[in-house]
Structures are given as structure tokens and as C-alpha cells.
Scaffold this motif. Structure first.
Motif, short mmCIF file in Angstrom:
data_model
loop_
_atom_site.label_atom_id
_atom_site.label_comp_id
_atom_site.label_asym_id
_atom_site.label_seq_id
_atom_site.Cartn_x
_atom_site.Cartn_y
_atom_site.Cartn_z
N GLU A 152 8.75 -37.49 2.47
CA GLU A 152 9.63 -37.28 1.32
C GLU A 152 10.73 -36.29 1.62
OE1 GLU A 152 9.96 -38.90 -1.46
OE2 GLU A 152 8.34 -40.25 -0.85
N ARG A 153 10.40 -35.29 2.44
CA ARG A 153 11.44 -34.32 2.83
C ARG A 153 12.55 -35.01 3.61
NH1 ARG A 153 6.99 -30.67 3.84
NH2 ARG A 153 7.08 -31.17 6.08
N ALA A 154 12.17 -35.97 4.45
CA ALA A 154 13.16 -36.70 5.23
C ALA A 154 14.06 -37.54 4.33
CB ALA A 154 12.46 -37.59 6.26
N VAL A 155 13.47 -38.13 3.30
CA VAL A 155 14.26 -38.93 2.36
C VAL A 155 15.26 -38.03 1.63
CG1 VAL A 155 14.18 -40.29 0.24
CG2 VAL A 155 12.49 -40.69 2.03
N GLU A 156 14.81 -36.85 1.21
CA GLU A 156 15.66 -35.93 0.45
C GLU A 156 16.76 -35.33 1.32
OE1 GLU A 156 13.00 -33.10 -1.19
OE2 GLU A 156 12.03 -34.54 -2.56
N SER A 157 16.42 -34.95 2.56
CA SER A 157 17.39 -34.26 3.42
C SER A 157 18.29 -35.22 4.19
CB SER A 157 16.65 -33.37 4.42
OG SER A 157 15.90 -34.15 5.35
N GLY A 158 17.81 -36.45 4.40
CA GLY A 158 18.58 -37.40 5.19
C GLY A 158 18.49 -37.15 6.67
N VAL A 159 17.49 -36.38 7.10
CA VAL A 159 17.33 -36.03 8.51
C VAL A 159 15.93 -36.42 8.98
CG1 VAL A 159 17.30 -34.17 10.22
CG2 VAL A 159 18.94 -34.11 8.33
N TRP A 160 15.87 -37.22 10.03
CA TRP A 160 14.59 -37.51 10.68
C TRP A 160 14.66 -36.91 12.08
CZ3 TRP A 160 9.87 -38.71 9.26
CH2 TRP A 160 8.93 -39.00 10.25
N ASP A 161 13.81 -35.90 12.35
CA ASP A 161 13.86 -35.20 13.63
C ASP A 161 12.47 -35.06 14.24
OD1 ASP A 161 12.77 -33.42 11.85
OD2 ASP A 161 14.25 -31.82 12.17
#
Length: 250
Positions: free
Chosen positions: A31-40
Motif C-alpha cells: 500500500e505504501r508503494a501505491v501511495e508513494s508511486g515508488v517501488w524500490d
């Protein structure tokens, strides 16, 4: 009495089941990735439909919302993951980094409509990368630095102003089509056999050739037939599709 005891024990034995009856717990990072737009994180940290049926849609949601995808220095990244990203074509993706991926052998970003906001791609330190086809109207910076086995690169990138080919000693075929490239360092490309350029801003004196070829005629800045790109694109897409079917992406 013994039969009755065995029957009771059998009734108490846990039932064998091949599938979970409840959805596994979500990784908070999704969910954090969806909100931030960053997959790392590594690609295998993404939700997978093979673990739970609805997770395929969740995986797509994460990637489609991505502005930056940075999967670096991991052995779990294979050719199928970049192919999956290109198939989805996230509309707001600006940065793509697969740096230090030892199992990446080919990279295809095509057609030009794929990833329409892409600005930077970093594939440096990919020791097994051998083939690259990049077609983009928005890409500005591209790095293949220290891709020691890169053999062929076809780059149709109108806005590309920065290209890093440091320590790409194995490259034999290089085609570049860019309206923004004004300087090109090929000093490390000592095995270069075929060089085709269509770069209006790139003057011959701004092309640095390998020392061993310093006396050779400077490469021509000339038009490359679109048919060459179309054929390469068709072959690459067919190969990508075959690999995707083989790995279960499609």
C-alpha cells in the motif's frame, strides 16, 4: 476398544488441504508503494496471483501507479519483469532502474508508446545483458555502463541527450536515432563493427572512438531506415512474447 481409539485418533487428525482457506496477510509495503508511486524492492516482493487469486490485480495496481521503479542489485530479476512493466506501460513512470541485475540478458522498451512518461533508464552493471532495443520519444538519459557482454543496442530515442557506454567492450552493433544527442563517447567500445547514427546535433568531432580505431574514418551521421527499426521491433516483441508465455507472465 483399540478400534474405537484408532477411530477417535483419526477423527482428531488435521484435515489435509492443498490451499489456504483465508487470504494471507498483506505486506504493508504494498500500500505504501501505491501511495508513494515508488517501488524500490526486489521484484519477487510484489504480490503474486499464484499465492492468492486477487493478488494479480493488486500487483498490477502497484506497477500501474508507479512513478519510479528501482529494482537493483538482485539476482531475482529476470527478463520477464521488464517485459511485464512494458506490457502494462505505467502512464506516469519516469524512472526505471535495473542496475546490477546479473540475470538480465535482454531489455526491450518498445513501441514508442510504451511508458509514455519515461525520462531515465539505468541498466548499468548488468553483467549478462546482451541485447537492448529502446524506442521512446521521452527518454532523456540511458546508461549501459559496465555491461561487459552487451553485444547489440538499437536506440530510437528522440529526446535522449545522455548515453553512457562506459566499459561496454563487447558491443559490436550500435544504432542511435536521437534529435538531442550532441556528444558520444565510444572509447571503450573496442569491438564495435557496425555503427549507424542519425543524430543531427552530433558532429563527427564530438564522437570519441576507441584508441585502436583512432585512425579510422569518423563514423557518419546519417539517416537510418525506419524499416530496420520496424524489423528489430517485430522480432524483439515476438521473442518477448515467447519468453512471457514460457515464464507465465501472459
Amino acid at each position: 476398544a483399540r478400534r474405537r481409539a484408532r477411530g477417535m485418533a483419526k477423527d482428531k487428525a488435521p484435515a489435509k488441504s492443498g490451499k489456504a482457506t483465508a487470504e494471507p496477510r498483506h505486506d504493508p509495503g504494498w500500500e505504501r508503494a501505491v501511495e508513494s508511486g515508488v517501488w524500490d524492492r526486489p521484484a519477487d516482493a510484489l504480490p503474486d496471483a499464484s499465492d492468492w487469486p486477487t493478488w494479480g490485480a493488486l500487483r498490477e495496481r502497484i506497477l500501474m501507479n508507479a512513478k519510479e521503479i528501482r529494482v537493483t542489485h538482485t539476482k531475482t530479476l529476470h527478463d520477464s519483469f521488464p517485459a511485464e512493466v512494458m506490457k502494462l506501460s505505467p502512464p506516469n513512470l519516469t524512472t526505471m532502474e535495473f542496475r546490477g541485475s546479473p540475470r538480465l540478458t535482454r531489455f526491450v522498451c518498445s513501441p514508442t508508446s510504451a511508458c509514455p512518461s519515461l525520462r531515465a533508464a539505468d541498466l548499468s552493471h548488468c553483467g549478462e545483458l546482451r541485447y537492448a532495443l529502446v524506442q521512446s520519444d521521452t527518454l532523456e538519459s540511458l546508461s549501459f555502463s559496465k555491461c561487459a557482454k552487451l553485444d547489440k543496442a538499437l536506440l530510437q530515442c528522440r529526446s535522449m541527450s545522455t548515453l553512457n557506454l562506459q566499459k561496454c567492450a563487447s558491443i559490436k552493433t550500435l544504432m542511435i536515432w536521437s534529435d538531442a544527442l550532441h556528444e558520444l563517447d565510444l572509447s571503450a567500445c573496442e569491438n564495435l563493427e557496425k555503427l549507424e547514427l542519425y543524430c543531427p546535433l552530433l558532429a563527427p568531432e564530438k564522437v570519441t572512438m576507441p584508441v585502436a580505431r583512432a585512425r579510422a574514418r569518423a563514423p557518419e551521421t546519417r539517416y537510418v531506415p525506419v524499416s530496420t527499426l520496424v524489423l528489430e521491433n517485430m522480432n524483439a516483441r515476438q521473442e518477448t512474447r515467447r519468453n512471457a508465455y514460457a515464464t507465465g507472465v501472459l
